[in-house]
Design an enzyme around this catalytic site. Structure first.
Site, short mmCIF file in Angstrom:
data_model
loop_
_atom_site.label_atom_id
_atom_site.label_comp_id
_atom_site.label_asym_id
_atom_site.label_seq_id
_atom_site.Cartn_x
_atom_site.Cartn_y
_atom_site.Cartn_z
N LYS A 154 0.84 -1.20 0.00
CA LYS A 154 0.00 0.00 0.00
C LYS A 154 0.88 1.26 0.00
O LYS A 154 2.09 1.17 0.12
CB LYS A 154 -0.95 -0.04 1.20
C1 LIG Z 1 -5.53 -4.04 1.44
C2 LIG Z 1 -6.99 -3.79 1.43
C3 LIG Z 1 -7.82 -4.05 2.52
C4 LIG Z 1 -7.34 -4.74 3.76
O1 LIG Z 1 -6.25 -4.15 4.36
P1 LIG Z 1 -5.29 -5.05 5.29
O2 LIG Z 1 -4.39 -4.02 5.90
O3 LIG Z 1 -4.58 -5.99 4.39
O4 LIG Z 1 -6.15 -5.73 6.27
C5 LIG Z 1 -9.15 -3.70 2.44
N1 LIG Z 1 -9.67 -3.16 1.33
C6 LIG Z 1 -8.91 -2.93 0.24
C7 LIG Z 1 -9.55 -2.31 -0.96
C8 LIG Z 1 -7.56 -3.26 0.24
O5 LIG Z 1 -6.82 -3.06 -0.85
#
Ligand SMILES: *Cc1c(COP(=O)(O)O)cnc(C)c1O
Length: 385
Positions: free
Chosen positions: A180
């Site tokens: 991310k």
């Molecule tokens: C990565 C992601 C999540 C979940 O985040 P985590 O930190 O992996 O729990 C939820 N929604 C979207 C759209 C994502 O890309």
């Protein structure tokens, strides 16, 4: 292998973490509030609540709104499963709505059509890092008196009509997973203005107990009360120190992502076999992902050939309503969201991360164009003898 996404951890990140390791508080110390304040001020909200994943952030939002059995939560079909799972954790039913074909963002008209007396929340997803049409979504939400929430796990650093993502919905969830925009290894955050919702989520991340160990130590007391049923969704000081250090680099990283996107856009502009997603002109995209559609090619085959040639492509996402869990529990089936399903057959996420070099970008462009050209080229016409 050029990965589709990758974190960037520098010496100053490492030193920030080591400093906390040598301090008194490894978890829930001063760095948590510091990181919350830094993210809140970056996105322009009054408050922020840090938790240990983006999934926990989504769950905390559902809890704070009092979403429960019998309720419906509107989510787009094309997202990571956690967006919908958060509603299920609270006993509610996710209602999947279709996305727009050109951008793959949630369709505001489909949202409006899906509203029922049981609808308790709308969750918009800034797919790939592009902000949704918040004005249209906000209009629908206000007219029906339903809170608009944002899953901005892709879009930290993006803006909509000049305003940062994070303050565009009643509550916004972020993820700090390594792929991310910035990372805390695992981690998440909710940004919002409402102090009461923030209080509920801070309690929720700590077993439903309003005070934490450090506060009790400061007050010289052992006594605590568990007031609601919460979880251990706490993020550590170690992770928040990393997040603070990463956040300082967000702006140049997003700028580099945009440069890479421009290079891809230019290369694919004249190629009908490789279609980037449409970007609205009133947004600044954060480009967590760079997604193309390859309508004339066999996507599975292109995927395998690119992987074999060292280009780490990926597919985001299997439409959530097609997962076996949702089919079995909620009776969802193909045909429910035809635009998301059609897109799923054609999409590829190609490498995109701030540390990617221009040479790597050009290598991805060259390999993708070559494979698509071979796939879409007409077989040679056999001449009559
Ligand atoms: C990565 C992601 C999540 C979940 O985040 P985590 O930190 O992996 O729990 C939820 N929604 C979207 C759209 C994502 O890309």
């Amino acid at each position: 292998m050029i990965p589709y996404g990758k974190q960037w951890v520098d010496q100053d990140d490492i030193e920030s973490v080591v400093e906390v390791l040598q301090s008194d508080w490894l978890t829930t110390g001063p760095k948590v509030a510091e990181f919350e304040q830094a993210v809140a001020s970056a996105v322009g909200t009054a408050a922020a609540v840090a938790v240990n994943s983006g999934t926990a952030a989504l769950h905390a939002m559902m809890f704070a709104l009092g979403v429960g059995p019998g309720d419906e939560v509107i989510v787009p079909a094309l997202t990571f499963a956690a967006t919908a799972n958060a509603a299920v954790f609270q006993g509610a039913r996710p209602v999947f709505v279709d996305v727009l074909s050109e951008s793959l963002l949630i369709d505001p008209a489909a949202v409006e059509a899906a509203i029922t007396p049981r609808t308790r929340a709308i969750v918009a997803v800034d797919y790939a890092g592009q902000p949704c049409d918040y004005a249209a979504l906000d209009d629908v939400a206000r007219r029906h008196g339903i809170p608009l929430l944002a899953d901005a796990c892709h879009s930290l650093g993006a803006t909509y009509r000049g305003k940062p993502v994070g303050g565009l919905a009643a509550m916004t969830a972020f993820s700090f997973h390594p792929v991310k925009p910035i990372t805390t290894c695992e981690g998440g955050m909710i940004t919002l203005d409402d102090p009461e919702l923030a209080r509920r989520m801070k309690q929720f991340r700590n077993h439903g107990i309003p005070t934490d160990a450090r506060q009790r130590e400061g007050q010289g007391t052992w006594y605590y009360e568990m007031q609601t049923l919460g979880f251990n969704y706490r993020i550590s000081d170690l992770q928040c120190a990393l997040g603070l250090s990463q956040l300082r680099k967000l702006a140049p990283w997003v700028a580099r992502r945009r440069e890479i996107a421009r290079r891809y856009d230019d290369a694919f502009a004249a190629n009908p076999g490789i279609r980037p997603l449409r970007v609205a002109d009133d947004v600044a995209h954060a480009y967590h992902l760079y997604v193309v559609r390859i309508p004339g090619s066999d996507r599975g085959d292109v995927f395998r050939q690119l992987r074999a040639s060292g280009v780490g492509v990926n597919v985001h996402y299997v439409p959530v309503h097609l997962h076996p869990f949702y089919r079995e529990r909620f009776g969802t089936a193909p045909g429910l969201c035809p635009r998301a399903e059609a897109a799923y057959e054609e999409i590829l996420s190609i490498p995109m991360f701030p540390r990617m070099t221009d040479g790597q970008v050009d290598e991805v462009i060259g390999r993708l164009q070559e494979i698509v050209r071979r796939q879409t080229e007409e077989p040679p016409v056999r001449r009559a003898a």
